[in-house]
Design a protein around this motif. Structure first.
Motif, PDB file in Angstrom:
ATOM      1  N   LEU A 196     -28.705  -9.270 -10.638  1.00  0.00           N
ATOM      2  CA  LEU A 196     -28.456  -7.826 -10.559  1.00  0.00           C
ATOM      3  C   LEU A 196     -28.652  -7.304  -9.150  1.00  0.00           C
ATOM      4  N   HIS A 197     -29.686  -7.793  -8.454  1.00  0.00           N
ATOM      5  CA  HIS A 197     -29.923  -7.336  -7.085  1.00  0.00           C
ATOM      6  C   HIS A 197     -28.750  -7.702  -6.181  1.00  0.00           C
ATOM      7  N   GLU A 198     -28.265  -8.939  -6.286  1.00  0.00           N
ATOM      8  CA  GLU A 198     -27.135  -9.364  -5.461  1.00  0.00           C
ATOM      9  C   GLU A 198     -25.891  -8.551  -5.790  1.00  0.00           C
ATOM     10  N   PHE A 199     -25.682  -8.282  -7.074  1.00  0.00           N
ATOM     11  CA  PHE A 199     -24.525  -7.498  -7.499  1.00  0.00           C
ATOM     12  C   PHE A 199     -24.588  -6.074  -6.943  1.00  0.00           C
ATOM     13  N   GLU A 200     -25.756  -5.439  -7.074  1.00  0.00           N
ATOM     14  CA  GLU A 200     -25.882  -4.053  -6.600  1.00  0.00           C
ATOM     15  C   GLU A 200     -25.869  -3.967  -5.084  1.00  0.00           C
ATOM     16  N   HIS A 205     -25.980   0.862  -6.465  1.00  0.00           N
ATOM     17  CA  HIS A 205     -26.844   0.970  -7.638  1.00  0.00           C
ATOM     18  C   HIS A 205     -26.063   1.428  -8.867  1.00  0.00           C
ATOM     19  N   CYS A 206     -26.348   0.804  -9.996  1.00  0.00           N
ATOM     20  CA  CYS A 206     -25.702   1.163 -11.269  1.00  0.00           C
ATOM     21  C   CYS A 206     -26.707   1.919 -12.129  1.00  0.00           C
ATOM     22  N   VAL A 207     -26.402   3.164 -12.468  1.00  0.00           N
ATOM     23  CA  VAL A 207     -27.353   3.999 -13.197  1.00  0.00           C
ATOM     24  C   VAL A 207     -27.345   3.723 -14.689  1.00  0.00           C
ATOM     25  N   ASN A 208     -26.255   3.091 -15.199  1.00  0.00           N
ATOM     26  CA  ASN A 208     -26.182   2.809 -16.626  1.00  0.00           C
ATOM     27  C   ASN A 208     -25.221   1.639 -16.856  1.00  0.00           C
ATOM     28  N   ALA A 214     -17.929  -0.835 -15.006  1.00  0.00           N
ATOM     29  CA  ALA A 214     -16.831  -0.311 -14.190  1.00  0.00           C
ATOM     30  C   ALA A 214     -16.826  -0.930 -12.796  1.00  0.00           C
ATOM     31  N   LYS A 215     -18.007  -1.015 -12.186  1.00  0.00           N
ATOM     32  CA  LYS A 215     -18.083  -1.596 -10.839  1.00  0.00           C
ATOM     33  C   LYS A 215     -17.804  -3.093 -10.868  1.00  0.00           C
ATOM     34  N   GLY A 216     -18.213  -3.752 -11.953  1.00  0.00           N
ATOM     35  CA  GLY A 216     -17.911  -5.171 -12.086  1.00  0.00           C
ATOM     36  C   GLY A 216     -16.425  -5.426 -12.211  1.00  0.00           C
TER      37      GLY A 216
END
Length: 476
Positions: A196-200, A205-208, A214-216
């Motif tokens: 998750l850290h690498e993705f964000e 940052h993904c709030v939900n 959507a970002k993925g």
């Protein structure tokens, strides 16, 4: 989703990336140093384990799959240790030796099962050191069922595109454990496995959950990826694929002891499963199961084929039966993570008869999983009067759990199952009767969160009350 042990003996996986040696010094700690406020460790054991891409290859070999490894090492004793360990594990190695850089080594000091200190001995490999590694790996590709790029940003994968394109030309899935802030380097890969850290770090940052998905999806579109698996620690994993429903899998670990190497385990089981012919969702579920095991071990560790097989058997063994509320919540979370529709029904089931069996079979046909909630003894006495129930709740639940149509059975002590419906939120609430849905207790709760209410047919005009009355008449 039913999990079975893949035919790993028919799988061949090539791992290319940054190999390293994980070295452990173990010893007791009984005093503080007089020189500085630090513990004194009396080293009594030295342990060497292959790490990085080498640990990925070890995981694959431990599953019983064929594992090949290509990476860069130095001209030193650590390289010899790595080669010896990999040979002992039956991993075919094709190392490239750097002229001046050392083999990457990470030294950890351990006392009483606690890591006190880590020291890294490394220099990033130069472009000249990596020159030719890609060609060596490409020559090995035709015999492979999957390719793993294990990138720790140490120099072995400065340019992964030639390998990705070569594998794609052979229809070989490419799985990447990415590093850094530029995922465009992995364009065209089959699957990326960022945490998750690498993705964000890449997408923000993904709030939900909705934003994460959507970002993925945007990331996959930008880099021509077929799938994205985001590992999320205690929140499990999320698999995203273009034009497919996202798949959320809960964390499996009962106790987290050490997360070192957990990412290696995930990508290893994933690749070996895909190479063995498993579909992507099943491969991800197996990887999630394996990760839950390996984080319960100390240090960089592997999961063996017997361990995974036992976990699969335990998993399937808990697929059905009598559960507590907490256990059922976990089971339903798993079911939904696998895209399964949950049907809920309830009743006294005091004397199980053909009408019950037919009604439950009809309820099961509405979805994938059937939950049967059973009134407790005190509840039945309040509803039916003195002398009822005929059979105690444990007996009634045991009989119901043995029906093929029933997945899970749970008791409730209230007169109605409304509290259970609010907590469990089944997709469908089913009841048998000759009334409309407004006659079903809890229908408003279910429809409020978007569920369905189904009224099913009665079978054979059977009822427990009529059976009891007939018995009483015969005994008068």
């Amino acid at each position: 989703m039913k999990l079975t042990m893949p035919r790993f003996d028919q799988a061949q996986v090539l791992v290319v990336g940054d190999v390293m040696l994980d070295r452990y010094w173990h010893g007791g700690t009984n005093r503080i140093s007089p020189e500085a406020p630090v513990p004194v460790v009396k080293v009594s054991q030295v342990e060497d384990r292959p790490g990085g891409a080498a640990n990925v290859a070890l995981n694959i070999a431990a599953l019983g799959a064929g594992a090949s490894l290509s990476g860069i090492v130095g001209k030193d004793d650590e390289a010899e240790v790595l080669a010896t360990r990999m040979q002992a594990a039956q991993v075919h190695c094709n190392f490239q030796q750097a002229e001046s850089e050392p083999t990457i080594t990470k030294l950890r000091v351990i006392s009483r099962h606690q890591q006190l200190l880590r020291m890294d001995f490394e220099e990033a490999f130069s472009a000249s050191a990596a020159d030719g590694l890609s060609d060596k790996a490409k020559a090995m590709l035709p015999a492979m069922g999957a390719l793993i790029l294990s990138d720790y940003a140490k120099g072995a994968l400065l340019d992964p595109q030639p390998l990705i394109q070569a594998a794609k030309a052979l229809n070989i899935p490419v799985l990447v454990d990415p590093k850094g802030t530029d995922f465009s380097r992995y364009r065209g890969a089959t699957l990326l496995t960022p945490n998750l850290h690498e993705f964000e770090t890449i997408v923000g940052h993904c709030v939900n959950e909705q934003q994460l998905v959507a970002k993925g999806e945007q990331l996959m579109a930008e880099h021509d990826l077929q799938a994205l698996l985001i590992t999320r620690g205690e929140h499990g994993m999320t698999l995203l694929r273009p034009n497919e429903q996202e798949l959320h899998l809960p964390a499996r670990a009962r106790e987290v002891f050490d997360v070192t190497g957990a990412g290696d385990t995930v990508i290893s089981v994933l690749a070996a499963s895909l190479a063995a012919g498993e579909p992507m969702p099943q491969a991800v579920a197996l990887a999630n199961l394996a990760a839950g095991i390996v984080v319960g071990k100390l240090g960089t560790a592997v999961i063996s084929a017997p361990e995974l097989r036992r976990a699969i058997n335990n998993e399937q063994g808990s697929e059905r039966g009598m559960l507590s509320l907490e256990q059922l919540q976990i089971a339903l979370q798993d079911a939904r993570a696998h895209g399964e529709k949950v049907v809920f029904t309830n009743g006294c089931f005091d004397i199980l008869h053909p009408g019950h069996a037919g009604y439950l079979e009809q309820a099961k046909e509405l979805g994938d999983r059937l939950v049967v909630a059973v009134n407790g003894d005190a509840s039945i006495t309040r509803l039916k009067g003195p002398g009822r129930p005929i059979n105690p709740v444990e007996s009634r639940m045991s009989l119901l759990s043995k029906l093929e149509s029933v997945d899970w059975v749970i008791p409730f002590e209230e007169d109605t199952p409304e509290k259970l419906l609010e907590v469990l939120k089944p997709d469908i609430l089913a009841k048998g009767g000759d009334y409309d849905k407004e006659g079903v207790v809890g229908w408003q709760i279910v429809e409020a969160y978007g569920g369905e209410v189904k009224v099913l047919s009665l079978f054979d005009s059977c009822s427990t009350t009529s059976i009891v009355e007939k018995v009483l008449e015969k005994n008068r």
